[in-house]
Design a protein around this motif. Structure first.
Motif, mmCIF file in Angstrom:
data_model
loop_
_atom_site.group_PDB
_atom_site.id
_atom_site.type_symbol
_atom_site.label_atom_id
_atom_site.label_comp_id
_atom_site.label_asym_id
_atom_site.label_seq_id
_atom_site.Cartn_x
_atom_site.Cartn_y
_atom_site.Cartn_z
ATOM 1 N N UNK A 125 0.818 -1.212 0.000
ATOM 2 C CA UNK A 125 0.000 0.000 0.000
ATOM 3 C C UNK A 125 0.853 1.263 0.000
ATOM 4 N N UNK A 126 2.058 1.149 0.558
ATOM 5 C CA UNK A 126 2.961 2.305 0.596
ATOM 6 C C UNK A 126 3.713 2.493 -0.719
ATOM 7 N N UNK A 127 3.533 1.576 -1.658
ATOM 8 C CA UNK A 127 4.174 1.705 -2.957
ATOM 9 C C UNK A 127 5.536 1.062 -3.076
ATOM 10 N N UNK A 128 5.902 0.188 -2.123
ATOM 11 C CA UNK A 128 7.182 -0.531 -2.211
ATOM 12 C C UNK A 128 7.153 -1.458 -3.424
ATOM 13 N N UNK A 364 3.576 4.234 -15.765
ATOM 14 C CA UNK A 364 3.181 4.855 -14.501
ATOM 15 C C UNK A 364 3.088 3.834 -13.362
ATOM 16 N N UNK A 365 3.118 2.539 -13.677
ATOM 17 C CA UNK A 365 3.097 1.518 -12.628
ATOM 18 C C UNK A 365 4.414 1.485 -11.858
ATOM 19 N N UNK A 366 5.454 2.105 -12.413
ATOM 20 C CA UNK A 366 6.771 2.090 -11.761
ATOM 21 C C UNK A 366 7.162 3.437 -11.172
ATOM 22 N N UNK A 367 6.191 4.329 -11.038
ATOM 23 C CA UNK A 367 6.499 5.631 -10.449
ATOM 24 C C UNK A 367 6.869 5.482 -8.977
ATOM 25 N N UNK A 368 7.805 6.303 -8.501
ATOM 26 C CA UNK A 368 8.259 6.170 -7.113
ATOM 27 C C UNK A 368 7.236 6.666 -6.099
ATOM 28 N N UNK A 369 7.417 6.227 -4.883
ATOM 29 C CA UNK A 369 6.592 6.635 -3.747
ATOM 30 C C UNK A 369 6.873 8.104 -3.405
ATOM 31 N N UNK A 384 10.369 14.177 -6.737
ATOM 32 C CA UNK A 384 9.009 13.917 -6.253
ATOM 33 C C UNK A 384 7.976 14.709 -7.047
ATOM 34 N N UNK A 385 8.322 15.934 -7.437
ATOM 35 C CA UNK A 385 7.408 16.747 -8.246
ATOM 36 C C UNK A 385 7.157 16.076 -9.591
ATOM 37 N N UNK A 386 8.215 15.597 -10.195
ATOM 38 C CA UNK A 386 8.065 14.907 -11.486
ATOM 39 C C UNK A 386 7.170 13.678 -11.339
ATOM 40 N N UNK A 387 7.366 12.920 -10.266
ATOM 41 C CA UNK A 387 6.528 11.741 -10.027
ATOM 42 C C UNK A 387 5.075 12.146 -9.832
ATOM 43 N N UNK A 388 4.849 13.222 -9.077
ATOM 44 C CA UNK A 388 3.477 13.694 -8.843
ATOM 45 C C UNK A 388 2.829 14.160 -10.148
ATOM 46 N N UNK A 389 3.596 14.827 -10.983
ATOM 47 C CA UNK A 389 3.059 15.271 -12.274
ATOM 48 C C UNK A 389 2.688 14.081 -13.147
ATOM 49 N N UNK A 390 3.520 13.045 -13.124
ATOM 50 C CA UNK A 390 3.219 11.832 -13.892
ATOM 51 C C UNK A 390 1.962 11.153 -13.355
#
Length: 464
Positions: A125-128, A364-369, A384-390
């Motif tokens: 759930x935490x995205x690990x 997008x299934x491999x985007x970081x936490x 983190x901003x780039x991940x959030x934008x994705x």
């Protein structure tokens, strides 16, 4: 004398315990002393430290260190010495439940790597993700630790928090992941009937009752009109071998080889299917980089001995056999005793199993936490901003350029996301917004499971 193997789902790695016949492996303290010249340096060092070190040292500390040093000298991530506490975690891992974050780990190149998070666990759930590297736990570096030692820091009582510093991929910045520990039940089979008579059954590990769970699930699916089966072994880090061989036997013709075990002399023990013909429907199997050990045994068996198609990504690649030995004081050590081979004699260690049909999940299934504690706002520039934008883009919101810079267009997209999800409209990403954004992405990944879709497509052609 026959070989009986058990693959244990440990807190650190998927391992195999090996016994011969009905004999139990017992610790034997050889009479070395002065009779063995090669031990002279060891005893000399021990005596010197006991007499001349600047403070008293416990006998057990020196002895444990000596054993640990011998095992570590093998440079084998699957061989390990465990103290009494670590051995307790090892044995607890094959029970019906335990408390922790719910992730399978192993030591690799002096680093602690995630093999796979357990389905529905706090870590998932935490995205690990598989192959994530845990750099530290609550600020304590794990560099150079064994997997069993790392587990003593990662595990803890239900409801307590643990901070993990995670590295994902080369060149990426480490990210802090806070996880609330929970009880991790060993429920291993999840069944669902899809349209057109296609049954989806996921096996998340091979525990004591997995075969029974699977038989119950298949019977239920049969009653609901099952015409074909997708057996999902993605993210399955392994488990008990007797369960894996029984499950493989459901799909492999009777008498066909399921696997071979080869010792240091080249002697092989062959395990064959005991199929009674109970399963007749078309079958495909899903694997990915989180499929390891016992799940690879099943995948290889159905592929090579039953011509079942494998779909997804290359598996993890663990093809060695470990034996675990307990000492009288409660400590334990395990070491690699053999390797297992596929029905055709292939050794998949460090290679993995290549699927017949390769299918990747969306990028997008491999985007970081993204840590909910971290605030992302206008003028912020980070990974983190780039991940959030994705994530926003994948969720159907337009953040403008996904360029790691939080601009006004990103803010507008966040505000729209917050409005649609009845969150406080702040235009910043933090707390509930972060959690909801990652949850939305997770739901999208499940809905747009490209690997499952391909498996269903293949089955539909077979059941016509």
């Amino acid at each position: 004398m026959g070989i009986f193997l058990l693959i244990f789902l440990t807190a650190g790695i998927t391992t195999i315990a090996l016994t011969f016949g009905n004999e139990k492996v017992q610790s034997i303290a050889p009479n070395v002393g002065n009779q063995r010249e090669e031990f002279s340096k060891l005893y000399s060092t021990y005596d010197t430290l006991k007499k001349q070190y600047y403070k008293d040292v416990e006998d057990s500390t020196l002895l444990n260190g000596a054993i640990n040093g011998m095992v570590q000298s093998l440079d084998d991530p699957y061989s390990d010495y465990m103290t009494e506490k670590e051995a307790g975690n090892f044995h607890q891992s094959i029970s019906s439940s335990f408390e922790g974050i719910g992730a399978e780990i192993q030591e690799q190149d002096s680093k602690i790597m995630i093999v796979s998070p357990i389905k529905g666990s706090p870590s998932e759930k935490a995205g690990i993700k598989p192959n994530d590297i845990i750099l530290s736990v609550n600020g304590k570096s794990l560099q150079g630790m064994s997997s069993t030692e790392a587990v003593t820091h990662i595990r803890g009582k239900k409801g307590t928090k643990v901070d993990l510093m995670i590295s994902r991929g080369s060149g990426s910045d480490p990210i802090k992941v806070t996880i609330v520990r929970d009880t991790i039940p060993i429920e291993t089979v999840y069944a669902e009937m899809l349209p057109d008579g296609i049954a989806k059954v996921q096996v998340t590990s091979f525990s004591e009752n997995t075969e029974k769970e699977l038989r119950t699930a298949l019977e239920k699916m049969k009653q609901e009109g099952m015409k074909g089966l997708v057996l999902d072994l993605r993210g399955n880090p392994g488990g008990l071998l007797d369960q894996a061989t029984k499950i493989a036997s459901m799909f492999v013709p009777k008498g066909e080889v399921i696997l071979q075990v080869e010792d240091r002399t080249g002697k092989k023990e062959t395990f064959k299917s005991e199929n009674n013909g109970e399963f007749k429907a078309p079958l495909v199997v899903l694997i990915d980089k989180g499929s390891a050990s016992a799940s690879e045994i099943v995948a290889a068996a159905v592929s090579e001995a039953a011509d079942v198609q494998l779909i997804g990504e290359k598996s993890f690649g663990k093809g060695t056999v470990q034996t675990a030995q307990d000492f009288k004081d409660g400590s334990n050590f395990k070491y690699t005793a053999a390797k297992w081979l596929t029905p055709k004699g292939n050794w998949i260690h460090k290679k993995g199993i290549k699927p017949d049909i390769g299918v990747s999940l969306p990028a997008y299934a491999n985007l970081p936490y993204i840590s909910p504690d971290k605030e992302l706002k206008v003028s912020t520039s980070s990974a983190e901003v780039k991940a959030a934008e994705e994530m926003l883009k994948a969720a159907g919101y337009n953040p403008g350029n996904t360029d790691s810079f939080y601009d006004q267009k990103t803010k507008s997209a966040v505000q729209k996301f917050q409005e649609d999800n009845k969150l406080e409209v702040t235009g910043t990403i933090k707390g509930e917004t972060t959690i909801k954004l990652m949850g939305t992405l997770r739901e999208k990944i499940l809905k747009n499971d490209t690997q499952m879709k391909k498996a269903v497509e293949v089955l539909k052609n077979e059941v016509k």
